[in-house]
Enzyme design. Structure first.
Site, PDB file in Angstrom:
ATOM      1  N   ASP A 162       0.714  -1.223  -0.040  1.00 58.74           N
ATOM      2  CA  ASP A 162       0.008   0.113   0.021  1.00 58.74           C
ATOM      3  C   ASP A 162       1.005   1.385  -0.002  1.00 58.74           C
ATOM      4  O   ASP A 162       1.794   1.287   0.630  1.00 58.74           O
ATOM      5  CB  ASP A 162      -1.006   0.063   0.976  1.00 58.74           C
ATOM      6  CG  ASP A 162      -1.844   1.073   1.348  1.00 58.74           C
ATOM      7  OD1 ASP A 162      -3.142   0.896   0.858  1.00 58.74           O
ATOM      8  OD2 ASP A 162      -1.755   2.163   1.719  1.00 58.74           O
ATOM      9  N   ILE A 163       0.577   2.259  -0.649  1.00 57.84           N
ATOM     10  CA  ILE A 163       1.353   3.508  -0.881  1.00 57.84           C
ATOM     11  C   ILE A 163       0.989   4.194   0.527  1.00 57.84           C
ATOM     12  O   ILE A 163       0.191   4.608   0.717  1.00 57.84           O
ATOM     13  CB  ILE A 163       0.733   4.143  -2.088  1.00 57.84           C
ATOM     14  CG1 ILE A 163       1.317   3.564  -3.347  1.00 57.84           C
ATOM     15  CG2 ILE A 163       1.861   5.638  -2.003  1.00 57.84           C
ATOM     16  CD1 ILE A 163       0.838   4.278  -4.711  1.00 57.84           C
ATOM     17  N   GLU A 194      -4.876   2.439  -3.970  1.00 59.36           N
ATOM     18  CA  GLU A 194      -3.483   2.429  -4.149  1.00 59.36           C
ATOM     19  C   GLU A 194      -2.778   1.278  -3.473  1.00 59.36           C
ATOM     20  O   GLU A 194      -1.582   1.097  -3.167  1.00 59.36           O
ATOM     21  CB  GLU A 194      -3.038   3.624  -3.082  1.00 59.36           C
ATOM     22  CG  GLU A 194      -3.115   3.366  -1.635  1.00 59.36           C
ATOM     23  CD  GLU A 194      -4.673   3.983  -1.142  1.00 59.36           C
ATOM     24  OE1 GLU A 194      -4.606   4.376   0.038  1.00 59.36           O
ATOM     25  OE2 GLU A 194      -5.721   4.138  -1.874  1.00 59.36           O
TER      26      GLU A 194
END
Length: 301
Positions: free
Chosen positions: A177-178, A220
């Protein structure tokens, strides 16, 4: 032009057919009996077959059934050559899988016309198959990143987990996950956010073997499936990916951006992982732990 196989025990008929078709630019191979014909089919993979109905040993019906019974040759059109005019014989040939028939002695115009017709049908069929394949591939891909989409990932995990159980193989799931992705959209706009996602997708692809799978899990978040990969090796892959992202300069609309990711890893076999859904959930729990611990790190379940 086409590669055509003539299977006929009559050397005269085979010679006449070969001359007619060679004159039209086709490459023609001749086999004089059923067994020899099947060997030629397997070797040269012809575009079309002219098959004599009555031959000593293995007759045309049996040859046709074997050709149509194999997935590798089932799509090759077969035109039966027969001196019999009875409807029952023609029907039997068509039931065996033949696409058409020509009664001997045949006229050049009729033979060439029937050959061209079925070559054209085969060409159109193959074109349709390729179009369908491309459409299916598009349906399996995420429009922004080009990675596989969530649905394809779930379907793949279902099948891959079953295979891993059956053959006692290691299967690892990685979710990343960003970190603080919302700030990219809020500060620089969604176009910049999309560039970050697309760039990360390329880094993910470059970090994997050709045999592994990468998907956009949602928003994301990205998902990786690592085949034949035990827990320690999966952690190393995830850590290399994390480092690659941290070291990469993300360029978006003349902006240089620093991006980091948090990563969770889970691996089967594991006593607490009985199915593919649990494998994904465990990777998600590890990801949550990585974010809870301060982000920009890899946690294994």
């Amino acid at each position: 032009m086409a590669n055509i196989l003539v299977i006929d025990d009559s050397r005269l008929i085979a010679h006449v057919a070969k001359n007619m078709l060679t004159a039209r630019g086709h490459e023609v191979t001749v086999a004089t009996n059923g067994e020899e014909g099947l060997e030629a089919v397997a070797t040269i993979k012809p575009d079309l077959i002219l098959l004599d109905l009555i031959m000593p040993g293995m007759d045309g019906y049996a040859v046709c059934e074997k050709i149509k019974g194999s997935p590798a040759t089932a799509d090759i059109p077969v035109i039966m050559l027969t001196s019999k005019a009875e409807t029952a014989d023609k029907v039997r040939g068509l039931e065996a899988g033949a696409s058409d028939y020509v009664t001997k002695p045949f006229e050049e115009g009729e033979l060439v016309a029937r050959v061209n017709t079925h070559l054209r049908i085969k060409e159109l069929y193959e074109s349709l198959q390729e179009t369908n394949r491309q459409l299916q591939e598009l349906a399996n891909r995420d429009g922004l990143t080009g990675l596989y989409n969530h649905r394809y990932f779930q379907d793949a995990m279902t099948k891959d987990f079953q295979r891993a159980m059956r053959y006692h193989e290691s299967l690892s799931c990685v979710l990343c996950d960003i970190d603080f992705f919302k700030k990219f959209n809020d500060t620089y706009g969604h176009q910049t956010g999309d560039i970050v996602l697309s760039t990360l997708a390329r880094i993910v692809e470059d970090s994997l073997r050709d045999t592994d799978l990468a998907a956009r899990y949602g928003g994301e978040e990205f998902a990786l499936v690592l085949y034949h990969t035990p827990a320690a090796a999966a952690f190393m892959v995830a850590e290399r990916l994390r480092e690659s992202v941290e070291q990469h300069e993300f360029i978006a609309n003349d902006l240089s951006l620093s991006v980091t990711i948090s990563v969770g890893v889970a691996t089967y076999p594991h006593p607490d992982i009985p199915d593919h859904k649990t494998l994904i959930e465990c990777a998600d729990k590890a990801l949550y732990k990585a974010k809870e611990n301060g982000r920009n790190q890899v946690i294994s379940f």
